[in-house]
Design a protein around this motif. Structure first.
Motif, PDB file in Angstrom:
ATOM      1  N   LEU A 159       0.818  -1.144  -0.022  1.00 44.42           N
ATOM      2  CA  LEU A 159      -0.140  -0.139   0.017  1.00 44.42           C
ATOM      3  C   LEU A 159       0.896   1.208   0.183  1.00 44.42           C
ATOM      4  O   LEU A 159       1.678   1.296   0.868  1.00 44.42           O
ATOM      5  CB  LEU A 159      -0.977  -0.037   1.184  1.00 44.42           C
ATOM      6  N   GLY A 199       1.609   4.154   1.343  1.00 49.98           N
ATOM      7  CA  GLY A 199       1.481   5.035   2.324  1.00 49.98           C
ATOM      8  C   GLY A 199       2.494   6.032   2.392  1.00 49.98           C
ATOM      9  O   GLY A 199       3.383   5.870   2.054  1.00 49.98           O
ATOM     10  N   ARG A 251      -0.089   8.050  -0.814  1.00 47.03           N
ATOM     11  CA  ARG A 251      -1.385   8.871  -0.236  1.00 47.03           C
ATOM     12  C   ARG A 251      -1.353   8.677   1.195  1.00 47.03           C
ATOM     13  O   ARG A 251      -0.715   7.730   1.855  1.00 47.03           O
ATOM     14  CB  ARG A 251      -2.579   8.355  -0.760  1.00 47.03           C
ATOM     15  N   ASP A 271      -2.565   7.562   4.672  1.00 47.62           N
ATOM     16  CA  ASP A 271      -3.011   5.959   5.335  1.00 47.62           C
ATOM     17  C   ASP A 271      -4.401   6.127   5.181  1.00 47.62           C
ATOM     18  O   ASP A 271      -5.257   5.322   4.848  1.00 47.62           O
ATOM     19  CB  ASP A 271      -2.488   5.834   6.568  1.00 47.62           C
ATOM     20  N   ILE A 315      -6.250   5.485   1.989  1.00 50.78           N
ATOM     21  CA  ILE A 315      -5.942   4.164   1.326  1.00 50.78           C
ATOM     22  C   ILE A 315      -6.871   3.416   1.946  1.00 50.78           C
ATOM     23  O   ILE A 315      -7.546   2.524   1.386  1.00 50.78           O
ATOM     24  CB  ILE A 315      -4.415   4.023   1.634  1.00 50.78           C
TER      25      ILE A 315
END
Length: 138
Positions: A7, A9, A40, A42, A45
């Motif tokens: 992800l 983050g 992005r 957190d 997301i």
């Protein structure tokens, strides 16, 4: 190479955030720079992921998340305030452990995945550990 999903983050310097330090002080962090590329904050997301999973979170912005945090844990409204534990709503029930705070980090230089994946850093960490053992034996 071990992850199934990564992800994107943002780093702590790249987002507005809320932290509680070890003395119990709620602190607000402010973005210093914008995140690079696809990174992005957190919460954005997790909000997007919740929509894909069909369980959309009811937050549309950071203010909404902070309001919900304050509703669930009122001490989040006490930014930059140190209050005795018996005055903190979430800490007034139950017992606190008397053990002293200790850092869980044994080797600071190996706390991030880039360093852990580096053969050179692994060599340096092993050398540093060996030097510490020698110094402790003396």
């Amino acid at each position: 190479h071990r992850a199934d999903v990564i992800l994107p983050g943002a780093a702590y310097t790249e987002k507005n955030a809320t932290w509680i330090n070890t003395e119990g002080r709620v602190q607000l962090g402010r973005r210093a720079v914008f995140p690079p590329g696809q990174a992005r904050e957190d919460w954005t997301i997790l909000r997007a992921l919740s929509g894909v999973l069909g369980k959309t979170l009811p937050y549309n912005d950071l203010a909404g998340i902070r309001a919900a945090m304050e509703e669930d844990a009122p001490h989040f409204a006490m930014t930059d305030v140190v209050a005795p534990a018996d005055e903190m709503p979430s800490l007034s029930e139950g017992n606190l452990d008397a053990a002293p705070f200790e850092s869980p980090v044994k080797d600071f230089y190996m706390t991030n995945p880039v360093a852990r994946a580096s053969a050179v850093m692994a060599e340096c960490a092993a050398g540093r550990a060996a030097a510490a053992r020698i110094q402790a034996a003396e």
